[in-house]
Design a protein around this motif. Structure first.
Motif, PDB file in Angstrom:
ATOM      1  N   GLY A 232       0.813  -1.209   0.000  1.00  0.00           N
ATOM      2  CA  GLY A 232       0.000   0.000   0.000  1.00  0.00           C
ATOM      3  C   GLY A 232       0.843   1.253   0.000  1.00  0.00           C
ATOM      4  O   GLY A 232       1.912   1.302   0.616  1.00  0.00           O
ATOM      5  N   ALA A 233       0.368   2.284  -0.698  1.00  0.00           N
ATOM      6  CA  ALA A 233       1.045   3.577  -0.663  1.00  0.00           C
ATOM      7  C   ALA A 233       0.974   4.180   0.727  1.00  0.00           C
ATOM      8  O   ALA A 233       1.756   5.052   1.080  1.00  0.00           O
ATOM      9  CB  ALA A 233       0.415   4.524  -1.684  1.00  0.00           C
ATOM     10  N   SER A 234       0.004   3.699   1.513  1.00  0.00           N
ATOM     11  CA  SER A 234      -0.157   4.136   2.895  1.00  0.00           C
ATOM     12  C   SER A 234      -0.325   2.899   3.759  1.00  0.00           C
ATOM     13  O   SER A 234      -0.923   1.903   3.340  1.00  0.00           O
ATOM     14  CB  SER A 234      -1.388   5.047   3.014  1.00  0.00           C
ATOM     15  OG  SER A 234      -1.604   5.431   4.346  1.00  0.00           O
ATOM     16  N   ALA A 235       0.222   2.928   4.967  1.00  0.00           N
ATOM     17  CA  ALA A 235       0.163   1.766   5.862  1.00  0.00           C
ATOM     18  C   ALA A 235      -1.279   1.457   6.262  1.00  0.00           C
ATOM     19  O   ALA A 235      -2.123   2.349   6.348  1.00  0.00           O
ATOM     20  CB  ALA A 235       1.009   2.019   7.098  1.00  0.00           C
ATOM     21  N   ILE A 236      -1.554   0.172   6.505  1.00  0.00           N
ATOM     22  CA  ILE A 236      -2.885  -0.253   6.943  1.00  0.00           C
ATOM     23  C   ILE A 236      -3.050   0.120   8.408  1.00  0.00           C
ATOM     24  O   ILE A 236      -2.255  -0.293   9.260  1.00  0.00           O
ATOM     25  CB  ILE A 236      -3.078  -1.767   6.767  1.00  0.00           C
ATOM     26  CG1 ILE A 236      -2.760  -2.191   5.337  1.00  0.00           C
ATOM     27  CG2 ILE A 236      -4.493  -2.176   7.146  1.00  0.00           C
ATOM     28  CD1 ILE A 236      -2.746  -3.694   5.130  1.00  0.00           C
ATOM     29  N   ALA A 237      -4.082   0.889   8.712  1.00  0.00           N
ATOM     30  CA  ALA A 237      -4.296   1.350  10.084  1.00  0.00           C
ATOM     31  C   ALA A 237      -5.481   0.679  10.757  1.00  0.00           C
ATOM     32  O   ALA A 237      -5.613   0.749  11.986  1.00  0.00           O
ATOM     33  CB  ALA A 237      -4.489   2.866  10.097  1.00  0.00           C
TER      34      ALA A 237
END
Length: 542
Positions: A232-237
């Motif tokens: 992911g371009a952004s971490a899984i939160a």
């Protein structure tokens, strides 16, 4: 087995417990005393030796080790010949070592004279690797103990071969994620899979949104992938974040989000039918071992992995120091003023700028590189270090009179990484970090640099500070000293963007309004844009 000192006359046929000097010769430990040995020792005046006597109910050390190793060897494992009471066990093929830690413990509890040492359970191994060793401590052990251990050892060790060999890679994209990071991730993943005899069958790149990602996951499965990795371009939160939601929309399920292994906490394990789907943590963009490797290896060996299995990884799951964990030895003492250096990369050839050195191009009457250096000098950063390479004398002449430190990168033609290493190596040991500036970004302002330094806070986990506008990240980037080893390990013409992606928890973003963090002089057209923007932007002159 009897053991102890015996008169030399009674040592015939017994085993030397220790090496013994006999004239010019040495009778080595484990040798059976014969008449020649006895005569030589007697001639040397030896009256007594320490020896072992094997009784009928004992099994000699080599025979005992061989029997036990043969019993331990399950599928994919072979036992080597025993020697000096030791028998090693090796993998017949690459794969994952399977064993029950409790069974190994039970084996070792049979008797202190019988020992078994193994690699950790689920270790990846290559053909020929040693996976375990049996060692018999004395020269012989009772046959009853050997049989007891043998009964508990049946096929205890197994190497499960890698079976899932077709892997689909899906990367999501956001404006702030550099293409180089995605490319490096693909390269690192390809190398990681090769060690497990797997390969990429697709490399899909889609926007960071559930709908298109769900389609990409389904497409990867349709291409024949029997395991899918999503970066992911952004971490899984959260389970309601983009990647988990996309997997569910594709018809899959999330088995577990989060792992007690560090680095690797932010891993997602899911399934699309019987096909594993991994939401990769940011650390998996790096080739360094992390928790992602543990789970991926098991899955590629077709070993079932459940949420409970991942929960059990906590003991031993602290793999290494991570940047956000307090490391007092890497920071100046709390009462010491925190100094931050500025490192300006001015070594490149600028091959896309035909006919002139881009760093020496004029903007508002001064060379591009001088604008950058003057901005650094007008900020709180000290010292200001300039890395030279291509046309170094001309760069130094353009900066004449400015209080900077010059360091030369002789291998500048090999790419940016060498200049980063050269500059970082010159940062004083008492500096808490360094801000890396590109020498071709003349509109970077001292206000931005000071804002980044003000936001920097190792004690609060703010170890990487980047400028951002409208969700897009720019340059320069401020790095904590804790990342210096990573920066010095860069190679070629790849920058450090992948490190930012891999350590999202350490990143602090500083909002910027001007164009300086995003305009660099790479082409004649870019130079024209910079000149237009510079005409509207107040300049700094030192």
């Amino acid at each position: 087995m009897k053991f102890g000192p015996v008169p030399l006359a009674d040592a015939l046929g017994r085993i030397a417990a220790h090496s013994v000097q006999a004239g010019a010769h040495v009778i080595r430990k484990g040798t059976r005393f014969d008449a020649t040995h006895i005569a030589a020792l007697a001639a040397d005046g030896v009256k007594e030796v320490i020896a072992a006597h094997i009784e009928p109910e004992d099994v000699p050390e080599d025979a005992a080790a061989a029997r036990l190793a043969a019993a331990l060897a399950g599928r994919g494992v072979r036992a080597a010949d025993a020697f000096t009471g030791r028998a090693n066990l090796h993998a017949l093929h690459s794969g994952i070592l399977r064993l029950a830690p409790g069974a190994v413990e039970a084996f070792n509890l049979v008797d202190e004279s019988i020992t078994l040492a193994t690699l950790p359970a689920f270790s990846p191994v290559a053909a020929g690797d040693m996976v375990a060793t049996v060692k018999i401590i004395p020269f012989a052990v009772p046959a009853t103990k050997v049989e007891q251990a043998r009964a508990s050892a049946r096929n205890l060790l197994e190497v499960a071969p890698f079976r899932r060999r077709q892997v689909g890679l899906v990367s999501t994209l956001l404006p702030g994620l550099a293409q180089k990071v995605v490319e490096k991730t693909c390269k690192v993943t390809t190398a990681r899979l090769a060690r497990m005899e797997a390969r990429l069958v697709c490399d899909l790149r889609v926007p960071h949104a559930p709908e298109v990602l769900a389609e990409a996951i389904s497409k990867a499965r349709a291409t024949g992938a029997d395991c899918i990795i999503v970066f992911g371009a952004s971490a899984i939160a959260d389970r309601r974040d983009v990647i988990p939601v996309a997997l569910e929309r594709a018809g899959g399920r999330v088995e577990r989000l989060g792992m007690p292994v560090d680095p690797g906490n932010l891993l997602m394990l899911g399934f699309l039918g019987d096909c594993p789907v991994l939401g990769a943590p940011g650390c998996a963009r790096s080739p360094k071992e992390n928790g992602f490797d543990w789970v991926l290896a098991r899955l590629l060996a077709d070993i079932p992995v459940t949420g409970a299995d991942i929960a059990r990884l906590g003991v031993g799951g602290l793999l290494s120091e991570i940047p956000t964990r307090p490391q007092p030895r890497d920071e100046p003492p709390p009462d010491a003023p925190l100094t931050l250096a500025a490192v300006i990369l001015a070594a490149g050839r600028g091959s896309r700028m035909v006919g002139e050195n881009k760093l020496l191009a004029q903007v508002n009457g001064r060379p591009v590189v001088r604008h950058v250096v003057e901005a650094a000098l007008a900020s709180a950063a000290r010292p200001v270090i300039v890395v030279t390479g291509h046309e170094a004398p001309r760069i130094e002449e353009a900066l004449k009179g400015l209080p900077v430190m010059f360091v030369h990168n002789e291998r500048f033609a090999e790419g940016m990484a060498g200049s980063v290493r050269t500059g970082i190596a010159a940062v004083p040991r008492d500096a808490g970090g360094a801000i890396l500036l590109l020498g071709d970004m003349p509109l970077v302002s001292p206000d931005l640099l000071d804002a980044q330094m003000a936001a920097f806070g190792p004690e609060r986990g703010r170890l990487i500070v980047v400028p951002v506008r409208d969700g897009r990240r720019g340059n320069p980037v401020l790095w904590s000293r804790r990342f210096f080893p990573d920066l010095c390990s860069l190679d070629g013409d790849v920058g450090a963007r992948h490190l930012i992606a891999a350590h999202g928890e350490a990143v602090c973003e500083v909002e910027t309004q001007g164009p300086g963090a995003f305009l660099d002089v790479d082409t004649p057209e870019a130079l024209a844009d910079v000149r237009k923007a510079a005409a509207r932007t107040p300049s700094v002159e030192v």
